[in-house]
Design an enzyme around this catalytic site. Structure first.
Site, PDB file in Angstrom:
ATOM      1  N   LYS A  47     -38.004  24.235   1.828  1.00  0.00           N
ATOM      2  CA  LYS A  47     -37.446  25.555   1.535  1.00  0.00           C
ATOM      3  C   LYS A  47     -38.556  26.563   1.192  1.00  0.00           C
ATOM      4  O   LYS A  47     -39.698  26.171   0.887  1.00  0.00           O
ATOM      5  CB  LYS A  47     -36.429  25.424   0.405  1.00  0.00           C
ATOM      6  CG  LYS A  47     -35.212  24.581   0.814  1.00  0.00           C
ATOM      7  CD  LYS A  47     -34.122  24.628  -0.242  1.00  0.00           C
ATOM      8  CE  LYS A  47     -32.904  23.820   0.222  1.00  0.00           C
ATOM      9  NZ  LYS A  47     -31.787  23.898  -0.739  1.00  0.00           N
ATOM     10  N   TYR A  62     -25.328  26.233   6.699  1.00  0.00           N
ATOM     11  CA  TYR A  62     -24.601  25.992   5.457  1.00  0.00           C
ATOM     12  C   TYR A  62     -23.130  26.394   5.554  1.00  0.00           C
ATOM     13  O   TYR A  62     -22.498  26.685   4.535  1.00  0.00           O
ATOM     14  CB  TYR A  62     -25.294  26.735   4.309  1.00  0.00           C
ATOM     15  CG  TYR A  62     -26.601  26.090   3.874  1.00  0.00           C
ATOM     16  CD1 TYR A  62     -26.643  24.763   3.448  1.00  0.00           C
ATOM     17  CD2 TYR A  62     -27.798  26.823   3.871  1.00  0.00           C
ATOM     18  CE1 TYR A  62     -27.824  24.176   3.041  1.00  0.00           C
ATOM     19  CE2 TYR A  62     -28.988  26.239   3.460  1.00  0.00           C
ATOM     20  CZ  TYR A  62     -28.994  24.912   3.041  1.00  0.00           C
ATOM     21  OH  TYR A  62     -30.166  24.333   2.630  1.00  0.00           O
ATOM     22  N   ASN A  83     -34.751  24.152  -4.480  1.00  0.00           N
ATOM     23  CA  ASN A  83     -34.911  22.725  -4.783  1.00  0.00           C
ATOM     24  C   ASN A  83     -35.750  21.988  -3.721  1.00  0.00           C
ATOM     25  O   ASN A  83     -35.465  20.860  -3.349  1.00  0.00           O
ATOM     26  CB  ASN A  83     -33.556  22.050  -5.026  1.00  0.00           C
ATOM     27  CG  ASN A  83     -32.647  22.109  -3.821  1.00  0.00           C
ATOM     28  OD1 ASN A  83     -32.972  22.772  -2.839  1.00  0.00           O
ATOM     29  ND2 ASN A  83     -31.526  21.423  -3.870  1.00  0.00           N
ATOM     30  N   HIS A  98     -34.361  20.355   1.962  1.00  0.00           N
ATOM     31  CA  HIS A  98     -33.003  19.993   2.387  1.00  0.00           C
ATOM     32  C   HIS A  98     -33.134  18.849   3.380  1.00  0.00           C
ATOM     33  O   HIS A  98     -34.025  18.868   4.229  1.00  0.00           O
ATOM     34  CB  HIS A  98     -32.325  21.178   3.076  1.00  0.00           C
ATOM     35  CG  HIS A  98     -31.090  20.794   3.841  1.00  0.00           C
ATOM     36  ND1 HIS A  98     -29.846  20.722   3.260  1.00  0.00           N
ATOM     37  CD2 HIS A  98     -30.928  20.426   5.138  1.00  0.00           C
ATOM     38  CE1 HIS A  98     -28.965  20.332   4.171  1.00  0.00           C
ATOM     39  NE2 HIS A  98     -29.592  20.143   5.322  1.00  0.00           N
ATOM     40  N   GLU A 145     -27.479  20.047  12.728  1.00  0.00           N
ATOM     41  CA  GLU A 145     -28.369  20.966  12.012  1.00  0.00           C
ATOM     42  C   GLU A 145     -29.672  21.187  12.781  1.00  0.00           C
ATOM     43  O   GLU A 145     -30.171  22.309  12.848  1.00  0.00           O
ATOM     44  CB  GLU A 145     -28.650  20.423  10.601  1.00  0.00           C
ATOM     45  CG  GLU A 145     -27.402  20.440   9.716  1.00  0.00           C
ATOM     46  CD  GLU A 145     -27.596  19.813   8.340  1.00  0.00           C
ATOM     47  OE1 GLU A 145     -28.723  19.372   8.015  1.00  0.00           O
ATOM     48  OE2 GLU A 145     -26.609  19.751   7.585  1.00  0.00           O
TER      49      GLU A 145
HETATM   50  P1  CMP Z   1     -29.197  21.486   0.044  1.00  0.00           P
HETATM   51  O1  CMP Z   1     -29.543  20.065   0.146  1.00  0.00           O
HETATM   52  O2  CMP Z   1     -29.977  22.461   0.837  1.00  0.00           O
HETATM   53  O3  CMP Z   1     -27.641  21.646   0.421  1.00  0.00           O
HETATM   54  C1  CMP Z   1     -26.860  22.724  -0.036  1.00  0.00           C
HETATM   55  C2  CMP Z   1     -27.564  23.528  -1.070  1.00  0.00           C
HETATM   56  O4  CMP Z   1     -26.760  24.371  -1.877  1.00  0.00           O
HETATM   57  C3  CMP Z   1     -28.204  22.607  -2.068  1.00  0.00           C
HETATM   58  O5  CMP Z   1     -29.286  21.934  -1.483  1.00  0.00           O
HETATM   59  C4  CMP Z   1     -28.578  23.562  -3.195  1.00  0.00           C
HETATM   60  O6  CMP Z   1     -29.838  24.162  -3.006  1.00  0.00           O
HETATM   61  C5  CMP Z   1     -27.538  24.665  -3.056  1.00  0.00           C
HETATM   62  N1  CMP Z   1     -26.677  24.783  -4.235  1.00  0.00           N
HETATM   63  C6  CMP Z   1     -26.686  25.796  -5.095  1.00  0.00           C
HETATM   64  N2  CMP Z   1     -25.779  25.612  -6.045  1.00  0.00           N
HETATM   65  C7  CMP Z   1     -25.161  24.448  -5.797  1.00  0.00           C
HETATM   66  C8  CMP Z   1     -24.141  23.701  -6.449  1.00  0.00           C
HETATM   67  N3  CMP Z   1     -23.545  24.126  -7.562  1.00  0.00           N
HETATM   68  N4  CMP Z   1     -23.776  22.540  -5.904  1.00  0.00           N
HETATM   69  C9  CMP Z   1     -24.371  22.078  -4.759  1.00  0.00           C
HETATM   70  N5  CMP Z   1     -25.350  22.750  -4.099  1.00  0.00           N
HETATM   71  C10 CMP Z   1     -25.750  23.912  -4.620  1.00  0.00           C
END
Ligand code: CMP
Length: 151
Positions: free
Chosen positions: A25, A65, A128, A131, A142
């Site tokens: 990211k 997403y 975070n 992904h 994806e």
């Molecule tokens: P990712 O693995 O990219 O998949 C969906 C993303 O939504 C997740 O990582 C997080 O970065 C983001 N996200 C933000 N808030 C939430 C939440 N409350 N629950 C789950 N995903 C979240």
């Protein structure tokens, strides 16, 4: 390990080999953590089949997403992943979909275990680090958004 066991191990590794999609990211690029994360992935034994710096468009992010559309964090997530370059990748390894997800750690940095990528390096639940697709089917879908191929 003797020759028979080594051969058996190699056969198991080959038979369970699969590919998955992941991307680093924008927080990872901005925080100069690309090398650190790629190094961890290599040390774990994953093989990079494709690797590409890319600026995600709003259309790509919404498609990626789509499953989260309507959730309270959706807009912040789209804004984050389009805020700067990302590193797209296709990785190969034994059971890589599941193994990579374990290696990455939980979505929320507060619950991600120390030693996992997110547990050690993530800033917030949105920023975070990485992904990774959660199934072979989603990896195919994806990766195709970015004209990559996990088959
Ligand atoms: P990712 O693995 O990219 O998949 C969906 C993303 O939504 C997740 O990582 C997080 O970065 C983001 N996200 C933000 N808030 C939430 C939440 N409350 N629950 C789950 N995903 C979240």
């Amino acid at each position: 390990m003797d020759g028979v066991l080594r051969k058996e191990r190699e056969r198991t590794l080959t038979e369970t080999s699969q590919r998955t999609f992941a991307f680093l990211k924008p927080d990872t690029v901005k925080n100069h953590l690309v090398g650190e994360v790629l190094h961890r992935l290599e040390k774990k034994g994953f093989t990079f089949k494709q690797l590409k710096l890319h600026q995600i468009t709003h259309k790509e992010a919404e498609s990626l997403y789509n499953v989260h559309k309507g959730k309270p964090f959706f807009q912040e997530l789209v804004d984050h992943v389009t805020s700067g370059p990302v590193v797209l990748m296709v990785l190969q390894g034994p059971n890589v979909v599941e193994t990579l997800r374990k290696f990455i750690g939980a979505t929320n940095p507060l619950t991600a275990e120390p030693g996992t990528i997110r547990g050690d390096l993530s800033v917030s639940i949105t920023a975070n680090v990485i992904h990774a697709s959660d199934s072979v089917e989603n990896a195919k879908m994806e990766s195709s958004i970015f004209s990559l191929d996990t088959s």
